[in-house]
Design an enzyme around this catalytic site. Sequence first.
Site, PDB file in Angstrom:
ATOM      1  N   SER A 124       0.838  -1.200   0.000  1.00  0.00           N
ATOM      2  CA  SER A 124       0.000   0.000   0.000  1.00  0.00           C
ATOM      3  C   SER A 124       0.868   1.243   0.000  1.00  0.00           C
ATOM      4  O   SER A 124       1.988   1.239   0.542  1.00  0.00           O
ATOM      5  CB  SER A 124      -0.863  -0.029   1.265  1.00  0.00           C
ATOM      6  OG  SER A 124      -1.438   1.226   1.488  1.00  0.00           O
ATOM      7  N   TYR A 148      -1.762  -1.000  10.899  1.00  0.00           N
ATOM      8  CA  TYR A 148      -2.017  -1.537   9.555  1.00  0.00           C
ATOM      9  C   TYR A 148      -0.818  -1.244   8.646  1.00  0.00           C
ATOM     10  O   TYR A 148      -0.269  -2.153   7.998  1.00  0.00           O
ATOM     11  CB  TYR A 148      -3.301  -0.933   8.954  1.00  0.00           C
ATOM     12  CG  TYR A 148      -3.438  -1.210   7.471  1.00  0.00           C
ATOM     13  CD1 TYR A 148      -3.728  -2.485   7.007  1.00  0.00           C
ATOM     14  CD2 TYR A 148      -3.243  -0.196   6.524  1.00  0.00           C
ATOM     15  CE1 TYR A 148      -3.826  -2.755   5.640  1.00  0.00           C
ATOM     16  CE2 TYR A 148      -3.341  -0.450   5.162  1.00  0.00           C
ATOM     17  CZ  TYR A 148      -3.633  -1.726   4.724  1.00  0.00           C
ATOM     18  OH  TYR A 148      -3.720  -1.977   3.384  1.00  0.00           O
ATOM     19  N   LYS A 152       2.117  -3.816   6.830  1.00  0.00           N
ATOM     20  CA  LYS A 152       2.522  -3.870   5.409  1.00  0.00           C
ATOM     21  C   LYS A 152       4.038  -3.683   5.287  1.00  0.00           C
ATOM     22  O   LYS A 152       4.698  -4.375   4.498  1.00  0.00           O
ATOM     23  CB  LYS A 152       1.788  -2.795   4.606  1.00  0.00           C
ATOM     24  CG  LYS A 152       0.297  -3.037   4.462  1.00  0.00           C
ATOM     25  CD  LYS A 152       0.021  -4.208   3.538  1.00  0.00           C
ATOM     26  CE  LYS A 152      -1.446  -4.572   3.493  1.00  0.00           C
ATOM     27  NZ  LYS A 152      -1.703  -5.845   2.823  1.00  0.00           N
TER      28      LYS A 152
HETATM   29  P1  NAD Z   1     -11.027  -7.077   1.255  1.00  0.00           P
HETATM   30  O1  NAD Z   1     -11.237  -7.073   2.739  1.00  0.00           O
HETATM   31  O2  NAD Z   1     -12.190  -6.817   0.373  1.00  0.00           O
HETATM   32  O3  NAD Z   1     -10.328  -8.445   0.821  1.00  0.00           O
HETATM   33  C1  NAD Z   1      -9.442  -9.150   1.661  1.00  0.00           C
HETATM   34  C2  NAD Z   1      -9.925 -10.593   1.712  1.00  0.00           C
HETATM   35  O4  NAD Z   1      -9.047 -11.326   2.555  1.00  0.00           O
HETATM   36  C3  NAD Z   1     -11.333 -10.727   2.302  1.00  0.00           C
HETATM   37  O5  NAD Z   1     -12.125 -11.485   1.394  1.00  0.00           O
HETATM   38  C4  NAD Z   1     -11.117 -11.484   3.615  1.00  0.00           C
HETATM   39  O6  NAD Z   1     -12.192 -12.343   3.902  1.00  0.00           O
HETATM   40  C5  NAD Z   1      -9.825 -12.218   3.334  1.00  0.00           C
HETATM   41  N1  NAD Z   1      -9.031 -12.523   4.528  1.00  0.00           N
HETATM   42  C6  NAD Z   1      -8.690 -11.710   5.553  1.00  0.00           C
HETATM   43  N2  NAD Z   1      -7.923 -12.351   6.450  1.00  0.00           N
HETATM   44  C7  NAD Z   1      -7.757 -13.608   5.966  1.00  0.00           C
HETATM   45  C8  NAD Z   1      -7.073 -14.754   6.435  1.00  0.00           C
HETATM   46  N3  NAD Z   1      -6.401 -14.733   7.594  1.00  0.00           N
HETATM   47  N4  NAD Z   1      -7.125 -15.888   5.708  1.00  0.00           N
HETATM   48  C9  NAD Z   1      -7.821 -15.938   4.543  1.00  0.00           C
HETATM   49  N5  NAD Z   1      -8.494 -14.884   4.050  1.00  0.00           N
HETATM   50  C10 NAD Z   1      -8.461 -13.729   4.748  1.00  0.00           C
HETATM   51  O7  NAD Z   1      -9.854  -6.008   0.964  1.00  0.00           O
HETATM   52  P2  NAD Z   1      -9.318  -5.444  -0.423  1.00  0.00           P
HETATM   53  O8  NAD Z   1      -9.675  -4.010  -0.495  1.00  0.00           O
HETATM   54  O9  NAD Z   1      -9.691  -6.335  -1.534  1.00  0.00           O
HETATM   55  O10 NAD Z   1      -7.753  -5.508  -0.146  1.00  0.00           O
HETATM   56  C11 NAD Z   1      -6.956  -6.591  -0.598  1.00  0.00           C
HETATM   57  C12 NAD Z   1      -5.521  -6.363  -0.172  1.00  0.00           C
HETATM   58  O11 NAD Z   1      -5.058  -5.126  -0.698  1.00  0.00           O
HETATM   59  C13 NAD Z   1      -5.324  -6.287   1.344  1.00  0.00           C
HETATM   60  O12 NAD Z   1      -4.120  -6.919   1.677  1.00  0.00           O
HETATM   61  C14 NAD Z   1      -5.229  -4.798   1.595  1.00  0.00           C
HETATM   62  O13 NAD Z   1      -4.473  -4.496   2.744  1.00  0.00           O
HETATM   63  C15 NAD Z   1      -4.533  -4.317   0.325  1.00  0.00           C
HETATM   64  N6  NAD Z   1      -4.790  -2.907   0.029  1.00  0.00           N
HETATM   65  C16 NAD Z   1      -6.083  -2.470  -0.082  1.00  0.00           C
HETATM   66  C17 NAD Z   1      -6.320  -1.122  -0.337  1.00  0.00           C
HETATM   67  C18 NAD Z   1      -7.740  -0.589  -0.413  1.00  0.00           C
HETATM   68  O14 NAD Z   1      -7.925   0.632  -0.309  1.00  0.00           O
HETATM   69  N7  NAD Z   1      -8.765  -1.419  -0.636  1.00  0.00           N
HETATM   70  C19 NAD Z   1      -5.253  -0.227  -0.502  1.00  0.00           C
HETATM   71  C20 NAD Z   1      -3.950  -0.724  -0.402  1.00  0.00           C
HETATM   72  C21 NAD Z   1      -3.729  -2.078  -0.140  1.00  0.00           C
END
Ligand code: NAD
Length: 338
Positions: A124, A148, A152
């Site tokens: 991120s 958080y 990362k």
């Molecule tokens: P999201 O919560 O929609 O998707 C994450 C998925 O991981 C969910 O379906 C959840 O059920 C699953 N999950 C969580 N912990 C788990 C575990 N221990 N075992 C198995 N599954 C697990 O989030 P997203 O927005 O799709 O983000 C995906 C990734 O991208 C994350 O790592 C997040 O930190 C990163 N990210 C997101 C953003 C954003 O703004 N959405 C920005 C930067 C980075």
Amino acid sequence: MNVLVTGGTGYIGSHTCIQLIEAGFNPVLLDNLYNSKKAVLERIKRVTGVEPLFIQADVRDKNALINALQANNIEAVIHFAGLKAVGESVEKPLEYYDNNVHGTLVLADAMREAGVTRLIFSSSATVYGDPASVPITESFPTSATNPYGRSKLIVEECLTDFQTANPDWSITLLRYFNPVGSHPSGSLGEDPQGIPNNLMPYVAQVAVGRRECVSVFGDDYPTPDGTGVRDYIHVMDLADGHIAALKHAGSKPGLHVYNLGTGNGYSVLDMIDAFAKASGKPIPYQFVTRRPGDIAECWADPSKAQRELHWQATRNLEEMTRDAWRWQSSNPQGYPED
Ligand code: NAD
Ligand code: UDP
């Protein structure tokens, strides 16, 4: 190529699965459904004609991961699974380090045992902390201001050390800016549980009548209109960035780091205004105090990804808000319960 997608039913993971299928890859989804629903699988099928294989498991379960990797002849892993709410991470740091850091270490260990050596990790822009200037390049110093972000950063550092010790591995760290929007069909989108933490899903829920008014966090930042500026990127562009990373970096041993952003900054008021236009709905808002830990402005220099991955974002603000509205207006309560 068979690709394991952890967090595959989540927001970015599900959109990436669609683009993987469209590009001829065979994604296998693994998720514990903590923050997503199984209904996503049927939606992926609706769009692509293919219902991907789904494994309900936790990334901290090493045996489940080894089974998933071996039974499906997996050649590469895209690791989205984790927790992502900044505010919650301050309240529950152990849960964040356990899911995000421990989960990634278990995954890397399982990959080592299964002989899978290509990994793409969801990082991120938060790892840049409060950047000294914009646009941000990959060589900017990194820091963390909350658990958080620190999770990362720790994962990035662990994976960097691990890649140094295992030079035949290909590990790609993708630093996302602010993903927004939805698949243009309106069948998939962002479905936050409870009160949305992020701006765009909050604005979308106001437009559809689920919430009354957007709270704009701060009107006194040193930005053109006083509100925070971010690099919003269409989730389909972000998804395409993973395909490019898989093709161009995933086959090369090494540690690869890329910003995935557009290079453009929009303010909170720009976003509200664009969403009001796209939806044809008024978006009432009020100014409130700054949110602790927020920075004034943040946008990417995406030229490294353009140069090396032959990828760049192509969808504009109008498409981001139009597609987000199509999803929200046709699924006002999000995905159906499983
Ligand atoms: P999201 O919560 O929609 O998707 C994450 C998925 O991981 C969910 O379906 C959840 O059920 C699953 N999950 C969580 N912990 C788990 C575990 N221990 N075992 C198995 N599954 C697990 O989030 P997203 O927005 O799709 O983000 C995906 C990734 O991208 C994350 O790592 C997040 O930190 C990163 N990210 C997101 C953003 C954003 O703004 N959405 C920005 C930067 C980075
Ligand atoms: N923001 C806001 N009201 C909200 C949510 C967010 O004014 O309800 C602002 C926030 O201060 C930041 C921008 O919108 O300037 C993007 O915030 P978001 O949480 O979506 O992403 P971040 O960049 O913090 O990861």
